[in-house]
Design a protein around this motif. Structure first.
Motif, PDB file in Angstrom:
ATOM      1  N   LYS A 237       0.812  -1.215   0.000  1.00  0.00           N
ATOM      2  CA  LYS A 237       0.000   0.000   0.000  1.00  0.00           C
ATOM      3  C   LYS A 237       0.848   1.268   0.000  1.00  0.00           C
ATOM      4  O   LYS A 237       0.322   2.380  -0.103  1.00  0.00           O
TER       5      LYS A 237
ATOM      6  N   ASP B 103     -12.919   3.670   1.074  1.00  0.00           N
ATOM      7  CA  ASP B 103     -11.756   3.477   0.202  1.00  0.00           C
ATOM      8  C   ASP B 103     -10.505   4.044   0.864  1.00  0.00           C
ATOM      9  O   ASP B 103     -10.098   5.176   0.584  1.00  0.00           O
TER      10      ASP B 103
ATOM     11  N   ASP C  45      -9.143  -1.423   4.162  1.00  0.00           N
ATOM     12  CA  ASP C  45      -8.574  -2.604   3.505  1.00  0.00           C
ATOM     13  C   ASP C  45      -8.063  -3.609   4.535  1.00  0.00           C
ATOM     14  O   ASP C  45      -8.225  -4.823   4.382  1.00  0.00           O
TER      15      ASP C  45
END
Length: 402
Positions: A111, A212, A217
């Motif tokens: 990420k 988002d 995540d």
């Protein structure tokens, strides 16, 4: 063990007057005596101070030296005798060794890649332009810390982790409280507790309604709420405070080196090199510690198991055996490889985000305000104390022609 090795009696906590960018003179002097010195900790523990580039880098890459919090009971400035230091909280991977460290870092690596961070350039440009517009509209003078240097990384890291816009000011205030080095123990603990409580609520909100962002995540993994809270604390504190201080202190350094500032203004291709040189020259993350897990031969000395070592990043990045004319700020410097982001498995995870923010912000600032200058005498600029984890300025009053 050689008896001729240099001893540093106390870790210096003051910089030379008029030299806010240089490491404390005693640390530079210690490196001149050799890359490793004895250091007697306040609790009587005989440890080591490492000031040379090659030795600092080697320790950072050596698994025989531990980052575990519970082994860091020797503090360079405080006597911790009788105090039992607990292990790092779940998720606080900066203070862990493998395999625990890897369990938390691995889900984050993808990420924060170079590619993903560069994709954020447009957003960084937008945020930067908005704050420059606000500065221009308000007119001079202004405090560059609050008007520019802090908001840019604060907004970016909060957006990445999914902190709601309306909560950013509150969160930023708490982080600054426990990172400033000047907060009382009572207020520091209050700020830390408030931040932990907020992050626990944020994790719960992301589990219930993912959005988002990185934290949402991560809720899709096997990490617990407590682990996610700890990881978020590390990312938020590191992603905000370090870059904010680099932007403010870096601008101060450029204003004190007008030829270098002019070079950056006329040559936009210099931005990448300028950022790397400012990182080397300033080294706002000044020192870290490690503890030897076994006897290690280092620099001609035996570091015994259980012994603490202090790693001086700012003297390593000014080591004349590694960098030509290290005391000079040279934005066209070719001998890279600084340790401002560390080295080894704990090398700063968010370094690419920090680079993007600085590559955008510095040129944009100096080009928007070509007459930018200090609004006070250089010696009147308030500096963070050396006891702060991250070095920088408390405020940077600037002005410009309108």
């Amino acid at each position: 063990m050689s008896e001729s090795v240099h001893t540093v009696a106390t870790l210096p906590t003051a910089r030379q007057p008029g030299c806010p960018f240089d490491p404390p003179a005693e640390l530079t002097d210690a490196r001149r005596h050799g890359p490793i010195s004895r250091y007697p900790f306040p609790d009587g523990h005989e440890g080591w101070l490492i000031t040379g580039y090659d030795l600092v880098r080697s320790v950072l890459a050596d698994s025989r030296f531990s980052s575990r919090k519970e082994l860091m009971f020797h503090h360079p400035l405080i006597d911790y005798t009788g105090v039992e230091v607990p292990p790092a909280a779940p998720g606080e991977f900066l203070l862990m060794d493998e395999p625990q460290h890897g369990r938390y870092r691995k889900p984050l690596v993808g990420k924060f890649t170079v590619r993903r961070m560069r994709q954020l350039t447009e957003r960084v440009e937008q945020i930067t332009a908005e704050h420059l517009d606000a500065m221009e509209k308000a007119g001079p003078p202004t405090d560059l810390v609050t008007a520019f240097a802090t908001p840019i990384p604060a907004i970016m890291i909060c957006e990445l982790l999914g902190v709601p816009y309306e909560d950013r000011g509150y969160f930023q205030k708490q982080v600054e409280s426990f990172m400033s080095g000047e907060t009382s123990d009572e207020d520091l603990m209050a700020a830390y507790t408030a931040t932990q409580t907020y992050l626990a609520e944020l994790v719960a909100a992301k589990r219930a309604n993912p959005t988002d962002d990185v934290l949402s995540d991560l809720t899709d993994s096997d990490l617990s709420d407590e682990e996610l809270r700890g990881m978020s604390l590390i990312l938020l504190a590191a992603g905000l405070d370090t870059t904010a201080n680099m932007l403010a202190l870096g601008t101060f350094a450029l204003l004190r080196n007008p030829a270098q500032l002019a070079a950056l203004r006329v040559d936009p291709t210099l931005a990448d090199q300028a950022v790397e040189e400012l990182l080397r020259y300033l080294s706002v993350a000044k020192t870290f510690m490690r503890t030897a897990l076994e006897d290690v031969e280092l620099g001609g000395q035996t570091i015994e198991a259980g012994t603490a070592v202090i790693l001086s990043y700012n003297t390593a990045n000014r080591d004349p055996e590694r960098f030509a004319d290290p005391q000079v700020l040279d934005l066209r410097r070719q001998d890279g490889g600084h340790l401002a982001f560390g080295h080894g498995i704990h090398q700063c995870l968010g370094q690419q985000l920090a680079r993007v923010e600085m590559r955008v912000a510095f040129p944009a600032l100096v080009n928007r305000f070509p007459t930018l200058r200090l609004a006070v005498a250089p010696e009147e600029v308030g500096l963070r104390p050396e006891t702060a984890d991250i070095y920088g300025v408390k405020s940077l009053p600037v002005t410009w022609d309108v």
